[in-house]
Design a protein around this motif. Sequence first.
Motif, PDB file in Angstrom:
ATOM      1  N   ASP A 116      53.038  69.962 -10.375  1.00 35.09           N
ATOM      2  CA  ASP A 116      52.235  71.180 -10.495  1.00 35.09           C
ATOM      3  C   ASP A 116      53.110  72.368 -10.153  1.00 35.09           C
ATOM      4  O   ASP A 116      53.256  72.752  -9.004  1.00 35.09           O
ATOM      5  CB  ASP A 116      51.034  71.101  -9.551  1.00 35.09           C
ATOM      6  CG  ASP A 116      50.166  72.339  -9.660  1.00 35.09           C
ATOM      7  OD1 ASP A 116      50.392  73.129 -10.586  1.00 35.09           O
ATOM      8  OD2 ASP A 116      49.270  72.496  -8.812  1.00 35.09           O
ATOM      9  N   SER A 129      52.705  77.126   2.194  1.00 38.71           N
ATOM     10  CA  SER A 129      51.435  76.714   1.605  1.00 38.71           C
ATOM     11  C   SER A 129      50.340  77.741   1.892  1.00 38.71           C
ATOM     12  O   SER A 129      50.116  78.125   3.048  1.00 38.71           O
ATOM     13  CB  SER A 129      51.029  75.352   2.166  1.00 38.71           C
ATOM     14  OG  SER A 129      49.763  74.952   1.678  1.00 38.71           O
ATOM     15  N   GLU A 143      51.570  73.503  -1.216  1.00 43.91           N
ATOM     16  CA  GLU A 143      50.487  73.748  -2.170  1.00 43.91           C
ATOM     17  C   GLU A 143      49.949  75.169  -2.031  1.00 43.91           C
ATOM     18  O   GLU A 143      49.593  75.611  -0.947  1.00 43.91           O
ATOM     19  CB  GLU A 143      49.354  72.746  -1.927  1.00 43.91           C
ATOM     20  CG  GLU A 143      48.272  72.778  -2.980  1.00 43.91           C
ATOM     21  CD  GLU A 143      48.740  72.227  -4.318  1.00 43.91           C
ATOM     22  OE1 GLU A 143      48.214  72.676  -5.360  1.00 43.91           O
ATOM     23  OE2 GLU A 143      49.626  71.348  -4.317  1.00 43.91           O
ATOM     24  N   GLY A 144      49.887  75.878  -3.149  1.00 43.67           N
ATOM     25  CA  GLY A 144      49.310  77.216  -3.161  1.00 43.67           C
ATOM     26  C   GLY A 144      50.246  78.321  -2.723  1.00 43.67           C
ATOM     27  O   GLY A 144      49.833  79.485  -2.654  1.00 43.67           O
ATOM     28  N   ASP A 178      56.354  70.748  -5.033  1.00 47.71           N
ATOM     29  CA  ASP A 178      55.349  70.936  -6.070  1.00 47.71           C
ATOM     30  C   ASP A 178      54.223  71.843  -5.548  1.00 47.71           C
ATOM     31  O   ASP A 178      54.078  72.057  -4.349  1.00 47.71           O
ATOM     32  CB  ASP A 178      54.743  69.588  -6.480  1.00 47.71           C
ATOM     33  CG  ASP A 178      55.759  68.692  -7.172  1.00 47.71           C
ATOM     34  OD1 ASP A 178      56.798  69.221  -7.587  1.00 47.71           O
ATOM     35  OD2 ASP A 178      55.500  67.481  -7.277  1.00 47.71           O
ATOM     36  N   GLY A 179      53.431  72.384  -6.490  1.00 46.97           N
ATOM     37  CA  GLY A 179      52.247  73.145  -6.125  1.00 46.97           C
ATOM     38  C   GLY A 179      52.491  74.616  -5.865  1.00 46.97           C
ATOM     39  O   GLY A 179      51.604  75.310  -5.367  1.00 46.97           O
ATOM     40  N   CYS A 180      53.691  75.109  -6.176  1.00 45.50           N
ATOM     41  CA  CYS A 180      54.030  76.513  -5.933  1.00 45.50           C
ATOM     42  C   CYS A 180      53.930  77.321  -7.228  1.00 45.50           C
ATOM     43  O   CYS A 180      53.979  76.782  -8.326  1.00 45.50           O
ATOM     44  CB  CYS A 180      55.454  76.640  -5.393  1.00 45.50           C
ATOM     45  SG  CYS A 180      55.790  75.646  -3.935  1.00 45.50           S
TER      46      CYS A 180
END
Length: 391
Positions: free
Chosen positions: A2, A238, A268-269, A300-302
């Motif tokens: 992601d 995050s 994440e985020g 991941d997730g950035c």
Amino acid sequence: MDLSTTTAPNVASAIETVASHLHPTPSWDLADHPMPKGLEEIWRFTPVRQIRALLEEGDVLPGLEWQGDLPEGVEFLREPRERIHELAIEPPVDRVAAVAAARSAEALVMRIPAELEIENAIVFTGTGNGGHAAESFIFDVGAAARVTLVLQFRGTGTYAAKYDIRVGDGAEVNLVCVNDWDDDAVHAGQVTVEVGRDARVRTVQASLGGNIIRMVERAAYTSPGGELEQFGLYFVDSGQHVEHRMFVDHNMPKTRSNVDYRGALQGEGAHSVWIGDVLIRKVAEGIDTYEANKNLVLTDGCRADSVPNLEIETGEIEGAGHSSTTGRFDDIQLFYLRSRGIPEAEARRLVVHGFFNDIIRRIGVPDVEDRLRAQVEKELELAAATVEAAQ
């Protein structure tokens, strides 16, 4: 995986005016800065709901608690709030800065007299006490003065700010802003730099703390010969949002600018935003400018949004360019280090330190440089722990 990345250069030439979505009309009147909905160009990357407290009209608010030792000759004044418009370089260009000016209890002013050369850095620390704060701060550096000024932001709360830095002819200024807030702090505002004739100005913005950071950084020149360097680094964790919006207005001939911002993201985020804009006006012949933004994604997730803009009204220039990159680790660098027996985790750590050290070494204040390197190391330890937990 992601991973969301936006890189969207925009080049416009031969424009007639600067009235565009990139250039909001400066105004002290809050009515000229309507409450954003998050769809507007200058707000579309910002979590508007989360900074609502910085957008509201209301009563006058206190500022931060400031501490620091001033060298002989340097003045720190508290002027009546009615003088904010008079002392500032320009009006606010967005609602946060307009609210900061409207709700400031006073105008803070630091004056460095002409020709004063200060050997050691002036370190000024502003601390939030957990409540809402608003402030207008004006810095006047006299002609031919030499100074390094470090502004440190600590504590917590919500802070709306408008800063104006006026640099006199022939002066040399090194301005370092360290956003070292607690994890729940929100800080947004406008920083305007005015570069005098043959003046040399370097600014560094380090955003390594807080929950939301949104800085609008603007610069222009009063006469030919001015030189401006703007460097920045940010480490986004995050759920954290860090946004730097740059505007360099080459409104005088024979001026120079160089912008280099670098960020790392993990968790994440995690969301970083860098908007760069250089305007080369018709009168700005013989100028030289370059802007760059580099983002290193660690997990991941950035999401990293990076939008460089270059607006050119004259072709009689020495040089103008921009670049933007976002990606993972450099495989060549990692291979080089691992081929010499360095474990992968250590190799990744060294690459990140090298990535940021190009910015940190330009600060010129050893204590601040060491502290920032230590903070980067702390962030890398957190990233390693996050990866290990995911496995």
